[in-house]
Design a protein around this motif. Sequence first.
Motif, mmCIF file in Angstrom:
data_model
loop_
_atom_site.group_PDB
_atom_site.id
_atom_site.type_symbol
_atom_site.label_atom_id
_atom_site.label_comp_id
_atom_site.label_asym_id
_atom_site.label_seq_id
_atom_site.Cartn_x
_atom_site.Cartn_y
_atom_site.Cartn_z
ATOM 1 N N VAL A 192 22.093 52.299 -18.794
ATOM 2 C CA VAL A 192 22.347 51.653 -20.086
ATOM 3 C C VAL A 192 21.491 52.289 -21.178
ATOM 4 N N ILE A 193 20.236 52.551 -20.877
ATOM 5 C CA ILE A 193 19.358 53.213 -21.861
ATOM 6 C C ILE A 193 19.945 54.567 -22.255
ATOM 7 N N ALA A 194 20.391 55.341 -21.291
ATOM 8 C CA ALA A 194 20.967 56.661 -21.587
ATOM 9 C C ALA A 194 22.212 56.536 -22.454
ATOM 10 N N ILE A 238 28.674 46.951 -30.776
ATOM 11 C CA ILE A 238 27.553 46.178 -30.239
ATOM 12 C C ILE A 238 27.258 46.585 -28.796
ATOM 13 N N CYS A 239 25.956 46.793 -28.525
ATOM 14 C CA CYS A 239 25.480 47.117 -27.184
ATOM 15 C C CYS A 239 24.099 46.498 -27.027
ATOM 16 N N GLY A 240 23.534 46.569 -25.822
ATOM 17 C CA GLY A 240 22.170 46.089 -25.647
ATOM 18 C C GLY A 240 21.946 45.281 -24.386
ATOM 19 N N ALA A 251 27.451 49.672 -21.890
ATOM 20 C CA ALA A 251 26.150 49.837 -22.554
ATOM 21 C C ALA A 251 25.548 48.485 -22.910
ATOM 22 N N HIS A 252 25.785 47.513 -22.029
ATOM 23 C CA HIS A 252 25.053 46.247 -22.107
ATOM 24 C C HIS A 252 24.701 45.834 -20.686
ATOM 25 N N THR A 253 23.621 45.091 -20.578
ATOM 26 C CA THR A 253 23.093 44.765 -19.254
ATOM 27 C C THR A 253 22.428 43.396 -19.258
ATOM 28 N N LEU A 305 37.044 46.679 -26.463
ATOM 29 C CA LEU A 305 36.065 46.825 -25.394
ATOM 30 C C LEU A 305 36.189 48.273 -24.963
ATOM 31 N N ARG A 306 35.148 49.067 -25.235
ATOM 32 C CA ARG A 306 35.222 50.507 -24.950
ATOM 33 C C ARG A 306 34.001 50.957 -24.159
#
Length: 189
Positions: free
Chosen positions: A31-33, A107-109, A136-138, A174-175
């Motif tokens: 996710v960080i990457a 939005i991600c995170g 890209a969210h966790t 949602l991508r």
Amino acid sequence: MDEQLAGTKTALVIIDMQNGVLEYCVHPKKVIARVQDLVSRARDTGTPIYWVQDEREFERHSTAWRLVSPLQPQDSEHRIHKSYRDAFTGTGLHASLIAEDIGNLVICGAQSDYCVRTAAGRAASMGYDVTVVRDAHTTGAATFEGQSLTGDQIIAHTNAYFATLDYPNQDFSLRRADEVIFRAVAVID
């Protein structure tokens, strides 16, 4: 879309990518990457970036409060400090988005089931077009009323929720991170 939210620009909103949050989340390195790649591509196109940090649970400037390495905001990027799950409540996020003519949020995170879902849902109900970056969210595992869910199950449920979100005259998507396209911002003299 509400007249006030007829903004034409897109912004990248990064929720709670903090040391103290990611410590308990699944797949943090992946996710960080992906977030780092989104940030790089947003910067390359001049897309505004909003870094949201939770101050409810972490003392400002503590190790737990800091954003995970290698994610580091640039001076020109927005910093939003929140005390609730909702990045809009008690912050200047909405006013800043309006001032920058932003109508579309990517939005991600972290904290898929709490802070990401709340911010994205609130943005949608306020009239923003919203893209949730599905990979890209966790979040971490959770137990509620004796029912346990893994972080992966919560992420899948959050993605399923946003895959069917529908408000009149708004776009929701949602991508995957590699499907997100930022367009260069035109500079007018």
